[in-house]
Write a protein that holds these residues in place. Structure first.
Motif, PDB file in Angstrom:
ATOM      1  N   THR A 194     -16.484 -12.246  17.067  1.00 16.72           N
ATOM      2  CA  THR A 194     -15.584 -13.344  16.692  1.00 16.72           C
ATOM      3  C   THR A 194     -15.234 -13.286  15.210  1.00 16.72           C
ATOM      4  OG1 THR A 194     -17.481 -14.839  16.469  1.00 16.72           O
ATOM      5  CG2 THR A 194     -16.265 -14.890  18.561  1.00 16.72           C
ATOM      6  N   SER A 247     -12.230 -10.935  14.961  1.00 13.56           N
ATOM      7  CA  SER A 247     -10.980 -11.543  15.428  1.00 13.56           C
ATOM      8  C   SER A 247     -10.641 -12.822  14.673  1.00 13.56           C
ATOM      9  CB  SER A 247     -11.049 -11.806  16.935  1.00 13.56           C
ATOM     10  OG  SER A 247     -12.142 -12.634  17.241  1.00 13.56           O
ATOM     11  N   GLU A 307     -12.159 -15.720  14.535  1.00 18.71           N
ATOM     12  CA  GLU A 307     -12.322 -16.952  15.294  1.00 18.71           C
ATOM     13  C   GLU A 307     -13.391 -17.853  14.692  1.00 18.71           C
ATOM     14  OE1 GLU A 307     -12.678 -16.242  19.515  1.00 18.71           O
ATOM     15  OE2 GLU A 307     -11.326 -14.542  19.339  1.00 18.71           O
ATOM     16  N   ASN A 334      -8.378  -5.025  20.246  1.00 20.01           N
ATOM     17  CA  ASN A 334      -9.178  -5.752  21.234  1.00 20.01           C
ATOM     18  C   ASN A 334      -9.638  -7.110  20.701  1.00 20.01           C
ATOM     19  OD1 ASN A 334      -8.903  -3.887  23.244  1.00 20.01           O
ATOM     20  ND2 ASN A 334     -10.908  -2.960  22.966  1.00 20.01           N
ATOM     21  N   ASN A 335      -9.039  -8.142  21.233  1.00 19.28           N
ATOM     22  CA  ASN A 335      -9.443  -9.504  20.867  1.00 19.28           C
ATOM     23  C   ASN A 335     -10.864  -9.759  21.369  1.00 19.28           C
ATOM     24  OD1 ASN A 335      -9.329 -10.210  23.621  1.00 19.28           O
ATOM     25  ND2 ASN A 335      -7.214 -10.851  23.452  1.00 19.28           N
ATOM     26  N   SER A 336     -11.414 -10.909  21.034  1.00 22.01           N
ATOM     27  CA  SER A 336     -12.819 -11.173  21.365  1.00 22.01           C
ATOM     28  C   SER A 336     -13.069 -11.198  22.874  1.00 22.01           C
ATOM     29  CB  SER A 336     -13.296 -12.469  20.721  1.00 22.01           C
ATOM     30  OG  SER A 336     -12.573 -13.571  21.214  1.00 22.01           O
ATOM     31  N   LYS A 337     -12.137 -11.730  23.643  1.00 24.88           N
ATOM     32  CA  LYS A 337     -12.324 -11.789  25.101  1.00 24.88           C
ATOM     33  C   LYS A 337     -12.417 -10.380  25.686  1.00 24.88           C
ATOM     34  CE  LYS A 337     -10.378 -13.670  29.322  1.00 24.88           C
ATOM     35  NZ  LYS A 337      -9.301 -14.411  29.955  1.00 24.88           N
ATOM     36  N   THR A 338     -11.506  -9.508  25.304  1.00 20.65           N
ATOM     37  CA  THR A 338     -11.523  -8.125  25.790  1.00 20.65           C
ATOM     38  C   THR A 338     -12.768  -7.401  25.302  1.00 20.65           C
ATOM     39  OG1 THR A 338      -9.107  -8.084  25.779  1.00 20.65           O
ATOM     40  CG2 THR A 338     -10.223  -5.953  25.816  1.00 20.65           C
ATOM     41  N   PHE A 381     -15.721  -8.658  24.401  1.00 21.44           N
ATOM     42  CA  PHE A 381     -16.912  -9.153  25.098  1.00 21.44           C
ATOM     43  C   PHE A 381     -16.985  -8.596  26.522  1.00 21.44           C
ATOM     44  CE2 PHE A 381     -17.312 -12.830  22.056  1.00 21.44           C
ATOM     45  CZ  PHE A 381     -18.603 -12.557  21.662  1.00 21.44           C
ATOM     46  N   THR A 382     -15.861  -8.497  27.200  1.00 19.32           N
ATOM     47  CA  THR A 382     -15.839  -7.950  28.561  1.00 19.32           C
ATOM     48  C   THR A 382     -16.300  -6.496  28.564  1.00 19.32           C
ATOM     49  OG1 THR A 382     -14.074  -9.453  29.234  1.00 19.32           O
ATOM     50  CG2 THR A 382     -14.378  -7.468  30.567  1.00 19.32           C
TER      51      THR A 382
END
Length: 134
Positions: A17, A20, A22, A39-43, A45-46
């Motif tokens: 985060t 990115s 956040e 790659n944003n945090s959601k991508t 983390f996945t």
């Protein structure tokens, strides 16, 4: 041309985060610079969770035990760049790290908004990089 270096260490819990933007970062000192993020945090983390699951299962299958709680599962690499570098320039480094260390790079960021106050007196402020210090 400046010197280049890479420093790899155990990542902190908030590294994804932080990259990115956040969460708050005390190293942000410039508001006139444009960061880059792959790659944003959601991508990120996945990808991280998927890779950790695969590697944890492989470890359990080969040793017969669970992954130890103290195992380092997330590394962070800090690379010194010059102002003109972009994420595209980091592709070769990413590929080399993935091959050399049999790992997965799941996020890259260039933080042009970070800097360091070198000198501050009554009349002047000297910064390491960027233009505006707030």
């Amino acid at each position: 041309m400046g010197k280049s270096s890479i420093h790899i260490q155990k990542a902190s819990g908030g590294a994804i985060t932080h990259n990115s933007r956040e969460n708050y970062s005390k190293s942000v000192v410039f508001n006139d610079e444009k960061n880059e993020l792959w790659n944003n945090s959601k991508t990120a983390f996945t990808i991280y969770r998927d890779e950790l699951k695969i590697r944890s299962e492989a470890y359990s299958n080969s040793t017969g035990q669970k992954l130890q709680s103290r195992a380092v599962t997330h590394l962070s690499a800090v690379i010194n760049l010059e102002q003109h570098h972009t994420l595209k320039d980091l592709e070769k480094i990413k590929e080399h790290l993935e091959k050399e260390f049999d790992t997965k790079v799941f996020q890259m960021a260039i933080h042009r908004d970070e800097g360091k106050l070198v000198k501050k007196d009554d009349e002047s402020i000297k910064l390491v990089s960027g233009i505006d210090f707030f």
